[in-house]
Design an enzyme around this catalytic site. Structure first.
Site, PDB file in Angstrom:
ATOM      1  N   GLY A  88     -16.839  59.551 -22.817  1.00  0.00           N
ATOM      2  CA  GLY A  88     -17.592  60.790 -22.583  1.00  0.00           C
ATOM      3  C   GLY A  88     -16.660  61.907 -22.120  1.00  0.00           C
ATOM      4  O   GLY A  88     -15.728  61.656 -21.372  1.00  0.00           O
ATOM      5  N   ARG A  93     -16.091  57.684 -29.565  1.00  0.00           N
ATOM      6  CA  ARG A  93     -16.193  56.259 -29.270  1.00  0.00           C
ATOM      7  C   ARG A  93     -15.677  55.565 -30.536  1.00  0.00           C
ATOM      8  O   ARG A  93     -15.987  55.997 -31.648  1.00  0.00           O
ATOM      9  CB  ARG A  93     -17.638  55.861 -28.972  1.00  0.00           C
ATOM     10  N   ASP A 102     -14.215  53.696 -17.730  1.00  0.00           N
ATOM     11  CA  ASP A 102     -13.859  52.270 -17.699  1.00  0.00           C
ATOM     12  C   ASP A 102     -13.664  51.657 -19.084  1.00  0.00           C
ATOM     13  O   ASP A 102     -12.791  50.808 -19.277  1.00  0.00           O
ATOM     14  CB  ASP A 102     -14.843  51.463 -16.846  1.00  0.00           C
ATOM     15  N   THR A 118     -14.324  60.978 -15.912  1.00  0.00           N
ATOM     16  CA  THR A 118     -15.728  60.673 -16.203  1.00  0.00           C
ATOM     17  C   THR A 118     -16.585  61.328 -15.122  1.00  0.00           C
ATOM     18  O   THR A 118     -16.195  61.312 -13.952  1.00  0.00           O
ATOM     19  CB  THR A 118     -15.989  59.142 -16.246  1.00  0.00           C
ATOM     20  N   ASP A 155     -19.156  60.218 -13.940  1.00  0.00           N
ATOM     21  CA  ASP A 155     -19.902  59.190 -13.202  1.00  0.00           C
ATOM     22  C   ASP A 155     -19.312  58.813 -11.841  1.00  0.00           C
ATOM     23  O   ASP A 155     -19.991  58.185 -11.041  1.00  0.00           O
ATOM     24  CB  ASP A 155     -20.040  57.914 -14.049  1.00  0.00           C
ATOM     25  N   ASP A 157     -17.198  56.478 -10.998  1.00  0.00           N
ATOM     26  CA  ASP A 157     -17.469  55.047 -10.799  1.00  0.00           C
ATOM     27  C   ASP A 157     -16.239  54.164 -11.027  1.00  0.00           C
ATOM     28  O   ASP A 157     -16.357  53.065 -11.552  1.00  0.00           O
ATOM     29  CB  ASP A 157     -18.615  54.609 -11.725  1.00  0.00           C
ATOM     30  N   GLY A 195     -26.242  59.385 -14.863  1.00  0.00           N
ATOM     31  CA  GLY A 195     -25.778  58.292 -14.006  1.00  0.00           C
ATOM     32  C   GLY A 195     -26.497  57.013 -14.405  1.00  0.00           C
ATOM     33  O   GLY A 195     -27.515  56.672 -13.827  1.00  0.00           O
ATOM     34  N   ARG A 196     -25.947  56.321 -15.415  1.00  0.00           N
ATOM     35  CA  ARG A 196     -26.597  55.085 -15.880  1.00  0.00           C
ATOM     36  C   ARG A 196     -26.409  53.950 -14.880  1.00  0.00           C
ATOM     37  O   ARG A 196     -27.286  53.140 -14.675  1.00  0.00           O
ATOM     38  CB  ARG A 196     -26.055  54.673 -17.255  1.00  0.00           C
TER      39      ARG A 196
HETATM   40  P1  ATP Z   1     -17.667  57.138 -19.953  1.00  0.00           P
HETATM   41  O1  ATP Z   1     -17.570  56.459 -18.605  1.00  0.00           O
HETATM   42  O2  ATP Z   1     -17.711  58.596 -19.858  1.00  0.00           O
HETATM   43  O3  ATP Z   1     -18.711  56.538 -20.849  1.00  0.00           O
HETATM   44  P2  ATP Z   1     -15.716  55.438 -21.163  1.00  0.00           P
HETATM   45  O4  ATP Z   1     -14.234  55.533 -21.277  1.00  0.00           O
HETATM   46  O5  ATP Z   1     -16.226  54.310 -20.322  1.00  0.00           O
HETATM   47  O6  ATP Z   1     -16.249  56.831 -20.671  1.00  0.00           O
HETATM   48  P3  ATP Z   1     -16.594  54.080 -23.596  1.00  0.00           P
HETATM   49  O7  ATP Z   1     -17.308  54.612 -24.772  1.00  0.00           O
HETATM   50  O8  ATP Z   1     -17.147  52.931 -22.868  1.00  0.00           O
HETATM   51  O9  ATP Z   1     -16.354  55.336 -22.626  1.00  0.00           O
HETATM   52  O10 ATP Z   1     -15.109  53.682 -24.066  1.00  0.00           O
HETATM   53  C1  ATP Z   1     -14.305  54.577 -24.805  1.00  0.00           C
HETATM   54  C2  ATP Z   1     -13.572  53.846 -25.903  1.00  0.00           C
HETATM   55  O11 ATP Z   1     -12.694  52.861 -25.340  1.00  0.00           O
HETATM   56  C3  ATP Z   1     -14.445  53.047 -26.853  1.00  0.00           C
HETATM   57  O12 ATP Z   1     -15.020  53.853 -27.852  1.00  0.00           O
HETATM   58  C4  ATP Z   1     -13.449  52.071 -27.448  1.00  0.00           C
HETATM   59  O13 ATP Z   1     -12.673  52.660 -28.464  1.00  0.00           O
HETATM   60  C5  ATP Z   1     -12.568  51.772 -26.248  1.00  0.00           C
HETATM   61  N1  ATP Z   1     -13.029  50.518 -25.621  1.00  0.00           N
HETATM   62  C6  ATP Z   1     -14.083  50.338 -24.793  1.00  0.00           C
HETATM   63  N2  ATP Z   1     -14.248  49.051 -24.445  1.00  0.00           N
HETATM   64  C7  ATP Z   1     -13.258  48.368 -25.101  1.00  0.00           C
HETATM   65  C8  ATP Z   1     -12.871  46.988 -25.195  1.00  0.00           C
HETATM   66  N3  ATP Z   1     -13.550  46.031 -24.552  1.00  0.00           N
HETATM   67  N4  ATP Z   1     -11.810  46.677 -25.958  1.00  0.00           N
HETATM   68  C9  ATP Z   1     -11.117  47.623 -26.622  1.00  0.00           C
HETATM   69  N5  ATP Z   1     -11.428  48.926 -26.595  1.00  0.00           N
HETATM   70  C10 ATP Z   1     -12.476  49.305 -25.852  1.00  0.00           C
END
Ligand code: ATP
Length: 325
Positions: free
Chosen positions: A11, A72, A103, A127, A129, A131, A172-173
């Site tokens: 995000g 994503r 994360d 992020t 969040d 978190d 905030g999920r």
């Molecule tokens: P936000 O907290 O704002 O949602 P985020 O970084 O947690 O941000 P995600 O969509 O969960 O957002 O992860 C971003 C990208 O990281 C994913 O689209 C994917 O490409 C990669 N990613 C997430 N989880 C994994 C995983 N288990 N293994 C490999 N790549 C991953």
């Protein structure tokens, strides 16, 4: 290191741009070339990259979102996807990577780095969040909270004029950080959080007390991840018990992600970007830079993912009912 790649993933969050600027300029200042990677891991796999110079990041301190775009990317979850990403990095002679995200982004970075340890990786918590373990604040949280406060202040004006009760859903999920802070700052009568179950009966009692005490409006902030269920159903249930107020529901949605980063997020982004490049130059890898007690520190990504998450402040939780009498 001689060439560094930088990307934003997951995000978007206000403050990512000041952070990108700091990464690019700190690297170039130290004689390291920089490649911008568009759309996070998607751009890494699809080879969507471009050389960045000091002027590539002019006048972006005040911009919300991310000039590098974000996405994503499911393919990065696979070993083969990460192999493609590695090949593209090697073709560009990139030997270090800065990833700005949450994360999920860090999980991807860790897997990539374990698969290809010759590329140094540094994470920056970006992020709204708030978190992640290892940084008291994440980039974007302060701006998002300010945006929510601004919106709720406006809703309060109309709520007050019409003797209305508003249920307002905020982002905030899994984290009630925005809801709790905005609730304190806007004098919410009730705050529903994923971290703390609130019985509907208790909420109704609280609102009835407010009515009895001649409150001209009431605001209940509901974090997206609150376990009471759908906000519209919740409002309906409350309406059956409290008839004097006109009840309305507002879902703030994506406006919470946008807007110019606050002074706090501009400075945090600059500090973290600067620190990330310095840490990579000193040989660090598989770590996240964060800010704790106003000091920059690094935490292994593994620990940032598994350590105890940001805990809501006890005094804030306790004062909600006291300050809204
Ligand atoms: P936000 O907290 O704002 O949602 P985020 O970084 O947690 O941000 P995600 O969509 O969960 O957002 O992860 C971003 C990208 O990281 C994913 O689209 C994917 O490409 C990669 N990613 C997430 N989880 C994994 C995983 N288990 N293994 C490999 N790549 C991953």
């Amino acid at each position: 290191i001689s060439k560094l790649g930088v990307l934003t993933s997951g995000g978007d969050a206000p403050g990512m741009n000041p952070c990108i600027r700091a990464v690019v300029r700190t690297a170039i200042y130290n004689g390291i070339s920089v490649v911008g990677i568009r759309q996070g891991y998607k751009g890494l796999i699809e080879n969507d990259m471009f050389e960045m110079g000091t002027r590539s990041v002019s006048n972006i301190l005040n911009l919300g979102g991310t000039i590098l775009k974000t996405a994503r990317c499911m393919e990065f979850h696979t070993v083969e996807g990460r192999e493609k990403a590695y090949k593209n990095l090697k073709d560009h002679d990139i030997d270090a990577l800065v990833v700005i995200g949450g994360d999920g982004t860090f999980t991807g970075a860790l897997k990539f780095s374990q698969q290809f340890p010759d590329v140094r990786v540094m994470g920056i918590p970006g992020t709204i969040d708030n978190d992640l373990y290892g940084s008291t604040y994440t980039l974007g949280f302060d701006t998002a909270t300010n945006t929510v406060i601004d919106a709720i202040d406006k809703i309060r004006d109309t709520a007050d004029s019409h003797d209305r009760l508003f249920f307002i859903e905020v982002m905030g999920r899994d984290s009630g950080a925005i809801a709790l802070r905005a609730g304190i700052a806007c004098g919410a009568e009730g705050i529903l959080l994923p971290e703390k179950a609130t019985a509907i009966d208790e909420l109704i009692e609280l609102l009835k007390k407010g009515e009895f005490n001649k409150k001209s409006s009431s605001i209940v902030i509901v974090a997206e991840g609150d376990k009471s269920g759908n906000i519209y159903d919740l409002a309906k249930k409350v309406k059956q018990q409290i008839s004097n107020y006109d009840i309305k529901v507002t879902v703030l949605g994506h406006l919470q992600r946008g807007g110019a980063p606050s002074s706090f997020d501009r400075i945090l982004g600059s500090r973290l970007g600067y620190a990330a490049v310095n840490a990579l130059m000193s040989g660090h890898t598989q770590e996240m830079v964060g800010l704790e007690a106003n000091v920059i520190k690094t935490t292994p990504i593994e620990e940032a993912l598994t350590g105890h998450k940001f805990k809501l402040e006890d005094d804030l939780l306790q004062m909600v009912d006291v300050l809204s009498i």
